[in-house]
Each structure stands twice: as structure tokens, then as C-alpha cells.
Design an enzyme around this catalytic site. Structure first.
Site, PDB file in Angstrom:
ATOM      1  N   CYS A  70       0.869  -1.267  -0.007  1.00  0.00           N
ATOM      2  CA  CYS A  70       0.020   0.098  -0.053  1.00  0.00           C
ATOM      3  C   CYS A  70       0.983   1.251  -0.101  1.00  0.00           C
ATOM      4  CB  CYS A  70      -0.929  -0.091   1.365  1.00  0.00           C
ATOM      5  SG  CYS A  70      -1.946   1.479   1.558  1.00  0.00           S
ATOM      6  N   CYS A  88      -0.708   3.429  -6.672  1.00  0.00           N
ATOM      7  CA  CYS A  88      -1.839   2.725  -5.743  1.00  0.00           C
ATOM      8  C   CYS A  88      -1.686   1.441  -6.198  1.00  0.00           C
ATOM      9  CB  CYS A  88      -2.899   3.769  -5.662  1.00  0.00           C
ATOM     10  SG  CYS A  88      -4.305   2.461  -4.866  1.00  0.00           S
TER      11      CYS A  88
HETATM   12  N1  DGL Z   1      -3.886   0.391  -2.333  1.00  0.00           N
HETATM   13  C1  DGL Z   1      -3.483   1.392  -1.491  1.00  0.00           C
HETATM   14  C2  DGL Z   1      -2.400   2.354  -1.962  1.00  0.00           C
HETATM   15  O1  DGL Z   1      -1.447   1.689  -2.722  1.00  0.00           O
HETATM   16  C3  DGL Z   1      -4.632   2.159  -0.698  1.00  0.00           C
HETATM   17  C4  DGL Z   1      -5.798   2.585  -1.486  1.00  0.00           C
HETATM   18  C5  DGL Z   1      -6.696   3.019  -0.546  1.00  0.00           C
HETATM   19  O2  DGL Z   1      -7.288   2.421   0.005  1.00  0.00           O
HETATM   20  O3  DGL Z   1      -7.050   4.321  -0.563  1.00  0.00           O
HETATM   21  O4  DGL Z   1      -2.359   3.543  -1.783  1.00  0.00           O
END
Ligand code: DGL
Length: 254
Positions: A72, A182
Site C-alpha cells: 500500500c 496505488c
Molecule cells: N492500495 C493502497 C495504495 O496503494 C490504498 C488505496 C486506498 O485504500 O485508498 O495506496
């Protein structure tokens, strides 16, 4: 044999788990999606620390962990340092938008970095940009509509496509490549490409995270124990109804 634990706000982390399995198929993994609390992208650093430290604790109740992979960008940007302080005996590997890689391969070109609000505003990304100043034309955009779509919170595909078309319109003419900042975004690569007339080069740091994790485990002698083993994934989610979807997405994601 201890596990490699991979976690995210939800399904996005599966795009990282896929790459980890490609380079280390024999390992035992735990995947934790915090879908009940997604999206993470507009949460404060304190909220993210509270949520993700809880996730780490729940994972540690399941098994011994040789490495936590924070799949993440948002958590890496806002909470990784403090998570490491809270769990000093654990190893953490994080993920950052692959801007350096995109700039190295596309000097002077137009690079669009997509991420969550927290990642786009975060100090980690701003530091990368300062270091790369003048080497490419870099634009930033917080694409807040993608995570709810991937999580199934907003399921209408047509509506999603028009959101994306509208969001990408200002970048349509000039963009050469897109940094998927993301981990949810690789799931909608096709829809993103469809917003542009020419072929876009996409950059996703997941491949580097997988290599970095492998190198770390090798350097620490933590790869030997897996000789001859088959590899497995234990799927977890704060919303247990999402576990079947995690399995399906991991299987179908290319
Ligand atoms: N998948 C995550 C990232 O890489 C978080 C996305 C989210 O929940 O807003 O930032």
C-alpha cells in the site's frame, strides 16, 4: 516455516502478492485486505497507524512472520516509519510510486503520477520529485474514484469509465507514461489506457518490491527453509465476505 505477510486497505495488495509469488513461488504467504476500512487514501497518518498496527497484530496471531510487505503506497508514505518503531523485531518492506524508474526510462517526457490523496500530498513522493526536478515533465493526480470501484463499493462500470475519461481529459494530449502509484490501480490499466489515443507506458513498482523482498530474505538467510515446499496463501480480510473475491482476483489478475 514462517510466512511473508502482505497487507493493504483491500484488494490492491493482490497486485503485489502476484509479483511476490512470481519470484518466490515456494513461499508461504498471508494476505490481509482491510476492505472494511477502505479506502485508506483520505485517512490521516494517525488513523492509518491505528488501522495497520491492528492488521499486523491480527496477522501475528495467525503465524510467525519473516517479513511484512506493506502493499500500500498510502501506508508506506504515511505510517511505515512508525509501524517499524512499533514492531522493532519485524522486517518491513514498503512500496512507493515508481517515479524514478519512469523518469530514468523517459527523460524529458510527460509522466503522469496517479495515487491516493495522501500519497500525492505525502512527503515521500514530494522528496522523490525534488530529486528528479528538471528531468521530466511530471504531473500529479489523486484519482480518488478508482479504489471504491475496485473494492466494489461503486460497481457501475459505465459510470466508472465516464469518471475516468473526465478525470484523464486534461492529460489526454500530452501524457507519455503513467505511474500507477496505488496498488489498486493496475486492476484498471485497460480502462486507463482507453482514455488515451496513443499507447501509454505504465509503471508499477510491485515488481521491484518483489525483488527487494527476495533480496532481503536471501541476505538474512530466510529463504533456505522453503526448499522443496509448495507455497500457499492464507487469505484474511476485515470483511470476511471479501475473502472469496480475494482468491478470485489473485487467480485472474495478469
Ligand atoms: N492500495 C493502497 C495504495 O496503494 C490504498 C488505496 C486506498 O485504500 O485508498 O495506496
Amino acid at each position: 516455516m514462517s510466512s511473508i505477510a502482505v497487507f493493504d486497505s483491500g484488494f490492491g495488495g493482490l497486485t503485489v502478492l502476484k509479483q511476490l509469488q512470481r519470484v518466490m513461488p515456494e513461499e508461504k504467504y498471508i494476505f490481509y485486505g482491510d476492505s472494511a476500512n477502505a479506502p485508506y487514501g483520505d485517512k490521516t497518518a494517525d488513523e492509518l497507524l491505528a488501522l495497520t498496527s491492528g492488521v499486523c497484530r491480527r496477522i501475528l496471531e495467525q503465524d510467525r512472520v519473516k517479513c511484512f510487505v506493506i502493499a500500500c503506497n498510502t501506508t508506506t508514505s504515511e505510517a511505515m516509519g512508525r509501524l517499524q518503531q512499533m514492531f522493532p523485531e519485524q522486517r518491513f518492506v514498503g512500496i512507493e510510486p515508481a517515479v524514478r524508474w519512469a523518469v530514468r526510462e523517459n527523460p524529458g517526457k510527460n509522466i503522469l503520477v496517479l495515487g491516493t490523496t495522501a500519497t500525492i500530498r505525502g512527503r515521500r513522493l514530494q522528496n522523490q520529485l525534488r530529486e528528479l526536478e528538471g528531468r521530466a515533465e511530471i504531473s500529479l493526480y489523486a484519482a480518488t474514484g478508482i479504489v471504491p470501484y475496485v473494492e466494489g463499493q461503486q460497481a457501475d462500470h459505465e459510470q466508472f469509465v465516464s469518471y475516468l475519461q473526465e478525470a484523464m481529459a486534461p492529460y489526454r494530449e500530452k501524457t507519455d507514461c503513467i505511474v500507477l502509484g496505488c496498488t489498486h490501480f493496475p486492476f484498471v490499466r485497460r480502462e486507463l489506457q482507453a482514455c488515451f489515443d496513443k499507447e501509454i507506458l505504465f509503471y508499477d513498482a510491485a515488481v521491484h518490491v518483489a525483488e527487494e523482498t527476495k533480496a532481503l530474505l536471501e541476505a538474512e538467510g530466510l529463504r533456505e527453509e522453503i526448499a522443496g515446499s509448495e507455497g500457499s496463501v492464507l487469505f484474511m480480510n476485515s470483511d470476511p465476505d471479501k475473502i472469496e473475491k480475494e482468491k478470485e482476483l489473485l487467480k485472474t489478475y495478469e
